[in-house]
Design a protein around this motif. Structure first.
Motif, mmCIF file in Angstrom:
data_model
loop_
_atom_site.group_PDB
_atom_site.id
_atom_site.type_symbol
_atom_site.label_atom_id
_atom_site.label_comp_id
_atom_site.label_asym_id
_atom_site.label_seq_id
_atom_site.Cartn_x
_atom_site.Cartn_y
_atom_site.Cartn_z
ATOM 1 N N PHE A 40 0.834 -1.193 0.000
ATOM 2 C CA PHE A 40 0.000 0.000 0.000
ATOM 3 C C PHE A 40 0.875 1.251 0.000
ATOM 4 C CE2 PHE A 40 -2.675 -3.213 2.061
ATOM 5 C CZ PHE A 40 -3.858 -3.085 1.347
ATOM 6 N N ASP A 41 0.427 2.251 -0.727
ATOM 7 C CA ASP A 41 1.073 3.561 -0.720
ATOM 8 C C ASP A 41 0.154 4.502 0.041
ATOM 9 O OD1 ASP A 41 2.602 5.787 -1.173
ATOM 10 O OD2 ASP A 41 1.970 6.052 -3.264
ATOM 11 N N LEU A 42 0.429 4.678 1.321
ATOM 12 C CA LEU A 42 -0.462 5.446 2.191
ATOM 13 C C LEU A 42 -0.030 6.905 2.221
ATOM 14 C CD1 LEU A 42 -0.741 2.940 5.190
ATOM 15 C CD2 LEU A 42 -2.208 3.122 3.171
ATOM 16 N N GLN A 76 0.020 -5.968 6.576
ATOM 17 C CA GLN A 76 0.377 -5.235 5.358
ATOM 18 C C GLN A 76 0.184 -3.725 5.539
ATOM 19 O OE1 GLN A 76 -2.155 -7.085 2.422
ATOM 20 N NE2 GLN A 76 -0.639 -8.631 1.863
ATOM 21 N N LEU A 77 -0.929 -3.338 6.133
ATOM 22 C CA LEU A 77 -1.207 -1.914 6.337
ATOM 23 C C LEU A 77 -0.227 -1.292 7.334
ATOM 24 C CD1 LEU A 77 -5.100 -1.985 6.413
ATOM 25 C CD2 LEU A 77 -3.713 -0.639 4.825
ATOM 26 N N PHE A 78 0.085 -2.026 8.376
ATOM 27 C CA PHE A 78 1.011 -1.487 9.374
ATOM 28 C C PHE A 78 2.417 -1.333 8.792
ATOM 29 C CE2 PHE A 78 3.749 -1.831 13.194
ATOM 30 C CZ PHE A 78 3.291 -0.696 13.843
ATOM 31 N N ASP A 79 2.842 -2.297 7.988
ATOM 32 C CA ASP A 79 4.143 -2.182 7.318
ATOM 33 C C ASP A 79 4.178 -0.943 6.422
ATOM 34 O OD1 ASP A 79 5.076 -4.451 8.536
ATOM 35 O OD2 ASP A 79 4.721 -5.777 6.823
ATOM 36 N N ALA A 80 3.063 -0.708 5.716
ATOM 37 C CA ALA A 80 2.983 0.472 4.847
ATOM 38 C C ALA A 80 3.004 1.754 5.670
ATOM 39 C CB ALA A 80 1.720 0.406 3.992
ATOM 40 N N PHE A 81 2.342 1.731 6.814
ATOM 41 C CA PHE A 81 2.352 2.894 7.714
ATOM 42 C C PHE A 81 3.776 3.231 8.156
ATOM 43 C CE2 PHE A 81 2.645 3.798 12.336
ATOM 44 C CZ PHE A 81 2.241 5.122 12.327
ATOM 45 N N LEU A 82 4.548 2.216 8.484
ATOM 46 C CA LEU A 82 5.919 2.447 8.943
ATOM 47 C C LEU A 82 6.776 3.108 7.870
ATOM 48 C CD1 LEU A 82 6.559 -0.921 10.824
ATOM 49 C CD2 LEU A 82 6.122 1.318 11.853
ATOM 50 N N GLN A 83 6.451 2.835 6.600
ATOM 51 C CA GLN A 83 7.215 3.416 5.486
ATOM 52 C C GLN A 83 6.642 4.749 5.017
ATOM 53 O OE1 GLN A 83 10.083 2.001 4.503
ATOM 54 N NE2 GLN A 83 9.693 0.459 6.103
ATOM 55 N N SER A 84 5.509 5.143 5.567
ATOM 56 C CA SER A 84 4.826 6.359 5.122
ATOM 57 C C SER A 84 5.192 7.553 6.003
ATOM 58 C CB SER A 84 3.313 6.156 5.147
ATOM 59 O OG SER A 84 2.832 6.165 6.484
ATOM 60 N N GLU A 85 4.659 8.705 5.634
ATOM 61 C CA GLU A 85 4.860 9.908 6.431
ATOM 62 C C GLU A 85 3.781 10.075 7.496
ATOM 63 O OE1 GLU A 85 5.167 13.253 3.856
ATOM 64 O OE2 GLU A 85 7.033 12.578 2.908
ATOM 65 N N ARG A 139 2.960 7.376 16.492
ATOM 66 C CA ARG A 139 2.151 6.886 17.596
ATOM 67 C C ARG A 139 1.212 5.791 17.078
ATOM 68 N NH1 ARG A 139 -1.396 11.089 19.353
ATOM 69 N NH2 ARG A 139 -0.866 12.396 17.574
ATOM 70 N N VAL A 140 1.065 4.745 17.879
ATOM 71 C CA VAL A 140 0.228 3.611 17.479
ATOM 72 C C VAL A 140 -0.696 3.239 18.632
ATOM 73 C CG1 VAL A 140 0.198 1.184 16.821
ATOM 74 C CG2 VAL A 140 1.931 2.714 15.860
ATOM 75 N N TYR A 141 -1.985 3.095 18.299
ATOM 76 C CA TYR A 141 -2.982 2.764 19.308
ATOM 77 C C TYR A 141 -3.743 1.506 18.895
ATOM 78 C CZ TYR A 141 -1.989 7.592 20.534
ATOM 79 O OH TYR A 141 -1.350 8.758 20.866
ATOM 80 N N ILE A 142 -3.789 0.549 19.798
ATOM 81 C CA ILE A 142 -4.590 -0.656 19.616
ATOM 82 C C ILE A 142 -5.808 -0.521 20.520
ATOM 83 C CG2 ILE A 142 -4.684 -3.152 19.919
ATOM 84 C CD1 ILE A 142 -1.623 -3.178 19.467
ATOM 85 N N LEU A 143 -6.983 -0.434 19.919
ATOM 86 C CA LEU A 143 -8.214 -0.244 20.681
ATOM 87 C C LEU A 143 -8.959 -1.563 20.818
ATOM 88 C CD1 LEU A 143 -9.547 3.123 19.208
ATOM 89 C CD2 LEU A 143 -7.818 2.727 20.979
ATOM 90 N N ARG A 144 -9.397 -1.842 22.035
ATOM 91 C CA ARG A 144 -10.185 -3.045 22.303
ATOM 92 C C ARG A 144 -11.574 -2.626 22.793
ATOM 93 N NH1 ARG A 144 -5.725 -6.326 25.881
ATOM 94 N NH2 ARG A 144 -4.473 -7.217 24.189
#
Length: 300
Positions: A40-42, A76-85, A139-144
């Protein structure tokens, strides 16, 4: 204006979140599904990942469907997030990633022991996210969340509403339980705070209303909303459980799983997120449920 990418924006939470944000953020829907080796290109300031596969009450899904939609896609989305701005990633997990049954009160310190493919896949996604050392700018949030309700909601609350609105008695009065609920307004409030407040640390947060209610209390609230007298029968719980097992065999809606959802104890603590925000949730549990019940009148 902050641009926020949202997956699953056409779902119940997504629709309400988009309306809640209104003019505060620029919303960009992100249509996703799991495809092996995709990237993904986020392009945005924040990603809210709501899309996934929920419980399948009809029992027609394959186990792998849950792992593809809830773990592999999230990875996949989280990996893309790490590479994004983008600086913020919010993952909508579930309390079921920890436990399907709760003794006492569920907190973020409770040891995860999910038992369904849904819960296990969500927990795997959590573990992957937590395994990564985050850059200081992200910042990363995991909501339950626990059981979410609000206008447009479908599920067991509709079943209760239908029963009371027809003047039928509630036959499960013999069950004593307490469970937490989550108003969609409170959930949207929390997510907006996570986007706005840079002092809230990354991590896992349970999301629930402040008070836990019994099913009998729900019946009383429904009676108040409908202006109907409550009829609660105290049929022996052992007999009700036997009837539910018959429902399992005959594949009826009134089965063991639904009985558990209606009568289980499932109390969730929201202390951590309230303390992190430094603000109280805007909607009390009973107030939010009454708003949900009022919305049902338009569809019945």
């Amino acid at each position: 204006m902050k641009q926020v990418l949202i997956t699953g924006v056409s779902g119940f939470v997504g629709v309400n979140l988009r309306d809640y944000f209104n003019e505060n953020f620029k919303i960009k829907p992100l249509s996703v599904r799991y495809i092996s080796n995709q990237q993904f290109d986020l392009r945005g300031d924040a990603i809210i990942h709501l899309a996934g596969k929920a419980h399948d009450l009809k029992k027609v899904s394959k186990p792998q469907d849950y792992y593809d939609a809830n773990y592999e896609l999230t990875k996949q989305l989280f990996d893309a997030f790490l590479q994004s701005e983008a600086s913020i990633f919010i993952f909508m997990s579930t309390v079921k990633a920890v436990a399907d049954k709760v003794d006492g009160v569920l907190t973020e310190e409770s040891i995860p022991n999910p038992t369904t493919h849904y819960g296990i896949a969500k927990r795997q996604a959590e573990e992957y996210i937590l395994s990564i050392d985050l850059p200081s700018a992200k910042r990363v949030y995991i909501l339950r969340p626990c059981m979410i309700h609000g206008p447009g909601n479908k599920g067991n609350l509709n079943l209760l509403y239908n029963l009371v609105s027809r003047g039928l008695p509630w036959p499960l009065g013999n069950f004593e339980n307490k469970r937490s609920f989550l108003s969609i307004e409170n959930l949207c409030f929390v997510i907006k705070e996570l986007l706005d407040n840079t002092t809230i640390p990354s991590g896992i947060y349970n999301i629930a209303d402040d008070e836990a209610l019994s099913t009998n209390q729900l019946i009383a609230l429904l009676g108040k909303s409908l202006e109907k007298k409550n009829r609660i029968w105290n049929i022996p719980s052992s007999l009700i459980k036997k009837i539910a097992k018959v429902g399992d065999t005959l594949r009826l809606p009134h089965n063991t799983e639904r009985l558990q959802k209606l009568t289980e104890n499932y109390v969730v603590s929201n202390t951590k997120i309230v303390a992190a925000m430094g603000k109280d949730l805007p909607v009390r549990a009973q107030e939010g449920l009454l708003r949900t019940f009022e919305s049902f009148k338009k569809s019945f």
